[in-house]
Motif scaffolding. Structure first.
Motif, PDB file in Angstrom:
ATOM      1  N   LEU A 129       0.826  -1.207   0.000  1.00 46.00           N
ATOM      2  CA  LEU A 129       0.000   0.000   0.000  1.00 46.00           C
ATOM      3  C   LEU A 129       0.857   1.252   0.000  1.00 46.00           C
ATOM      4  N   CYS A 130       1.862   1.280   0.878  1.00 41.29           N
ATOM      5  CA  CYS A 130       2.741   2.447   0.964  1.00 41.29           C
ATOM      6  C   CYS A 130       3.496   2.647  -0.345  1.00 41.29           C
ATOM      7  N   ALA A 131       3.925   1.550  -0.984  1.00 38.71           N
ATOM      8  CA  ALA A 131       4.663   1.648  -2.240  1.00 38.71           C
ATOM      9  C   ALA A 131       3.798   2.251  -3.342  1.00 38.71           C
ATOM     10  N   LEU A 132       2.543   1.809  -3.438  1.00 41.60           N
ATOM     11  CA  LEU A 132       1.654   2.325  -4.477  1.00 41.60           C
ATOM     12  C   LEU A 132       1.410   3.821  -4.304  1.00 41.60           C
ATOM     13  N   VAL A 133       1.091   4.217  -3.060  1.00 46.66           N
ATOM     14  CA  VAL A 133       0.816   5.634  -2.812  1.00 46.66           C
ATOM     15  C   VAL A 133       2.071   6.473  -3.013  1.00 46.66           C
ATOM     16  N   THR A 134       3.207   5.976  -2.523  1.00 43.09           N
ATOM     17  CA  THR A 134       4.456   6.726  -2.634  1.00 43.09           C
ATOM     18  C   THR A 134       4.868   6.916  -4.089  1.00 43.09           C
ATOM     19  N   LEU A 135       4.817   5.851  -4.874  1.00 44.81           N
ATOM     20  CA  LEU A 135       5.225   5.954  -6.272  1.00 44.81           C
ATOM     21  C   LEU A 135       4.310   6.910  -7.044  1.00 44.81           C
ATOM     22  N   CYS A 136       3.003   6.808  -6.816  1.00 47.32           N
ATOM     23  CA  CYS A 136       2.066   7.723  -7.489  1.00 47.32           C
ATOM     24  C   CYS A 136       2.333   9.169  -7.085  1.00 47.32           C
ATOM     25  N   GLY A 154       7.070  14.861  -9.496  1.00 42.47           N
ATOM     26  CA  GLY A 154       8.062  14.972 -10.550  1.00 42.47           C
ATOM     27  C   GLY A 154       7.572  15.782 -11.735  1.00 42.47           C
ATOM     28  N   LEU A 155       6.275  15.722 -12.011  1.00 42.28           N
ATOM     29  CA  LEU A 155       5.706  16.500 -13.111  1.00 42.28           C
ATOM     30  C   LEU A 155       5.771  18.003 -12.844  1.00 42.28           C
ATOM     31  N   TYR A 156       5.929  18.379 -11.585  1.00 41.65           N
ATOM     32  CA  TYR A 156       5.985  19.796 -11.208  1.00 41.65           C
ATOM     33  C   TYR A 156       7.428  20.265 -10.949  1.00 41.65           C
ATOM     34  N   ALA A 157       8.418  19.504 -11.411  1.00 41.25           N
ATOM     35  CA  ALA A 157       9.809  19.840 -11.107  1.00 41.25           C
ATOM     36  C   ALA A 157      10.173  21.240 -11.602  1.00 41.25           C
ATOM     37  N   HIS A 158       9.847  21.560 -12.853  1.00 38.97           N
ATOM     38  CA  HIS A 158      10.186  22.882 -13.390  1.00 38.97           C
ATOM     39  C   HIS A 158       9.360  23.977 -12.701  1.00 38.97           C
ATOM     40  N   THR A 159       8.130  23.649 -12.351  1.00 41.87           N
ATOM     41  CA  THR A 159       7.302  24.622 -11.631  1.00 41.87           C
ATOM     42  C   THR A 159       7.901  24.945 -10.269  1.00 41.87           C
ATOM     43  N   LEU A 160       8.440  23.937  -9.595  1.00 45.57           N
ATOM     44  CA  LEU A 160       9.067  24.154  -8.289  1.00 45.57           C
ATOM     45  C   LEU A 160      10.284  25.061  -8.405  1.00 45.57           C
ATOM     46  N   ASP A 161      11.000  24.973  -9.539  1.00 48.33           N
ATOM     47  CA  ASP A 161      12.123  25.896  -9.752  1.00 48.33           C
ATOM     48  C   ASP A 161      11.629  27.343  -9.749  1.00 48.33           C
ATOM     49  N   GLY A 162      10.493  27.578 -10.395  1.00 49.99           N
ATOM     50  CA  GLY A 162       9.937  28.928 -10.412  1.00 49.99           C
ATOM     51  C   GLY A 162       9.463  29.378  -9.051  1.00 49.99           C
ATOM     52  N   LEU A 163       8.792  28.471  -8.313  1.00 47.14           N
ATOM     53  CA  LEU A 163       8.293  28.823  -6.983  1.00 47.14           C
ATOM     54  C   LEU A 163       9.424  29.147  -6.019  1.00 47.14           C
ATOM     55  N   VAL A 214      -2.232  21.771  -5.209  1.00 44.43           N
ATOM     56  CA  VAL A 214      -1.960  20.388  -5.624  1.00 44.43           C
ATOM     57  C   VAL A 214      -0.799  19.801  -4.842  1.00 44.43           C
ATOM     58  N   LEU A 215       0.284  20.556  -4.726  1.00 45.19           N
ATOM     59  CA  LEU A 215       1.474  20.047  -4.045  1.00 45.19           C
ATOM     60  C   LEU A 215       1.230  19.852  -2.553  1.00 45.19           C
ATOM     61  N   LEU A 216       0.454  20.721  -1.932  1.00 45.11           N
ATOM     62  CA  LEU A 216       0.130  20.546  -0.524  1.00 45.11           C
ATOM     63  C   LEU A 216      -0.719  19.297  -0.303  1.00 45.11           C
ATOM     64  N   VAL A 217      -1.666  19.041  -1.197  1.00 42.07           N
ATOM     65  CA  VAL A 217      -2.493  17.835  -1.077  1.00 42.07           C
ATOM     66  C   VAL A 217      -1.636  16.580  -1.221  1.00 42.07           C
ATOM     67  N   VAL A 218      -0.750  16.574  -2.200  1.00 45.10           N
ATOM     68  CA  VAL A 218       0.089  15.390  -2.428  1.00 45.10           C
ATOM     69  C   VAL A 218       1.030  15.151  -1.253  1.00 45.10           C
ATOM     70  N   THR A 219       1.678  16.217  -0.750  1.00 41.61           N
ATOM     71  CA  THR A 219       2.587  16.032   0.386  1.00 41.61           C
ATOM     72  C   THR A 219       1.834  15.615   1.644  1.00 41.61           C
ATOM     73  N   ALA A 220       0.632  16.133   1.831  1.00 44.10           N
ATOM     74  CA  ALA A 220      -0.169  15.715   2.982  1.00 44.10           C
ATOM     75  C   ALA A 220      -0.540  14.244   2.878  1.00 44.10           C
ATOM     76  N   LEU A 221      -0.902  13.784   1.680  1.00 46.45           N
ATOM     77  CA  LEU A 221      -1.250  12.378   1.485  1.00 46.45           C
ATOM     78  C   LEU A 221      -0.050  11.476   1.730  1.00 46.45           C
ATOM     79  N   LEU A 222       1.099  11.838   1.175  1.00 45.73           N
ATOM     80  CA  LEU A 222       2.302  11.024   1.378  1.00 45.73           C
ATOM     81  C   LEU A 222       2.697  10.969   2.849  1.00 45.73           C
ATOM     82  N   THR A 223       2.638  12.105   3.519  1.00 41.03           N
ATOM     83  CA  THR A 223       2.996  12.137   4.939  1.00 41.03           C
ATOM     84  C   THR A 223       2.026  11.325   5.773  1.00 41.03           C
ATOM     85  N   SER A 224       0.738  11.425   5.481  1.00 40.18           N
ATOM     86  CA  SER A 224      -0.257  10.691   6.269  1.00 40.18           C
ATOM     87  C   SER A 224      -0.092   9.197   6.103  1.00 40.18           C
ATOM     88  N   VAL A 225       0.215   8.730   4.891  1.00 41.60           N
ATOM     89  CA  VAL A 225       0.423   7.294   4.678  1.00 41.60           C
ATOM     90  C   VAL A 225       1.673   6.826   5.417  1.00 41.60           C
TER      91      VAL A 225
END
Length: 328
Positions: free
Chosen positions: A193-200, A206-215, A235-246
């Motif tokens: 379960l952790c692997a599936l959520v983490t990889l996703c 990773g799709l936001y890598a260039h955007t993070l450079d701008g931020l 979007v990034l806050l939701v994803v980091t919250a999900l990864l941290t919670s798992v």
């Protein structure tokens, strides 16, 4: 990056061997070969179970959680433009702790959720409250940091209140040990379960890598580059919250990984996120694999919660970062 991947594979192999009972590399090869369906003679049942059912899931969970928390730290430091940000900045860890305590002490949802489910529910509640508080006030870095601290303190107080009011001594001891973080409960189902959520989650980040450079240069600069700052942060806050919670639901609260690893990786790999993110994931995995191995053997046969060791390593770095920023 190839060196990091090789270091991770080597770290996993060595860490699986380490423990109160040392396992040879030949025995490891036999165990993996047998469970992969190869024509090899299996190890004795007890030794095979020790390796395949206990140590391998534990080491893999350490790698997954380390990678997840480290990348979340790198993302939050870019989103908030705060060098001291880590995944627990959002109060998600505190919410997960409250959820776990509610299940263990009060029995809320004990039959359906379990400790991990309660922790996950509490983490989502904490993030929901954070999003609600930020709905009108905006998503600038200062408000995110301050609101995250407030939410974290609220759920920490709730956890302490439940423990003091309802728990006996044995339950309080067990919950406190879980809150400090440990890979010992890791089993194959939780690893998958952790692997599936983490990889996703890592793919989305990773799709936001260039955007993070701008931020990293601030909201005004990012906007001038055509970046929808508000939507991206959401979007990034939701994803980091999900990864941290798992991660917290799986192994308990482990702090400072998201603070230690990104700074070290940024020093070696540079600030560009298309390089920084994968390198940070590999470095976080290696770091937590070795920290967990040290936690198992440092005071053997007694095991130290891995969160204690990450805190001991993280506090000096926290002070170094403060001093570098001229705040100490």
């Amino acid at each position: 990056m190839l060196c990091g991947a090789a270091a991770l594979v080597a770290s996993v192999a060595v860490s699986v061997r380490i423990g109160t009972t040392d396992i040879g590399y030949a025995d490891l090869a036999r165990t993996f070969g047998f469970h992969l369906g190869l024509d090899v003679e299996p190890l004795p049942r007890l030794v095979d179970s020790l390796v395949w059912d206990l140590r391998v899931p534990r080491v893999l969970m350490a790698a997954l959680v380390g990678a997840s928390l480290a990348v979340c730290g790198a993302v939050l430091q870019a989103v908030t433009r705060n060098a001291l940000a880590d995944p627990y900045l959002l109060g998600v860890s505190s919410g997960a702790s409250t959820g776990a305590v509610a299940v263990v002490v009060l029995g809320i949802g004990a039959g359906t959720l379990g400790v991990a489910g309660g922790a996950f529910t509490g983490a989502l509640l904490a993030f929901g409250l954070l999003a609600l508080l930020l709905r009108r006030s905006g998503l600038d870095s200062t408000r995110i940091v301050l609101t995250g601290v407030v939410v974290g303190q609220l759920f920490t107080a709730l956890t302490s209140l439940v423990l003091m009011a309802s728990a006996d001594a044995d339950t309080t001891r067990a919950v406190t040990h879980w809150l400090l973080g440990s890979m010992a409960p890791a089993r194959w189902d939780s690893v998958v379960l952790c692997a599936l959520v983490t990889l996703c989650g890592l793919v989305v980040i990773g799709l936001y890598a260039h955007t993070l450079d701008g931020l990293s240069f601030g909201a005004d600069t990012a906007s001038s580059l055509g970046i929808d700052v508000r939507a991206t942060r959401r979007v990034l806050l939701v994803v980091t919250a999900l990864l941290t919670s798992v991660a917290v639901a799986s192994v308990g609260a482990i702090g400072f990984v998201g603070l230690i690893v990104p700074h070290g990786t940024r020093f070696l790999a540079g600030p560009l996120h298309r390089v920084l993110l994968p390198c940070t994931a590999l470095a976080g995995a290696v770091f937590l694999v070795w920290t967990d191995a040290l936690a198992r053997v440092a005071f053997a046969p007694r095991e130290v919660p891995v969160g204690v060791l990450t805190a001991l390593l993280g506090v000096p770095l926290f002070l170094l970062v403060l001093r570098k920023r001229g705040e100490l």
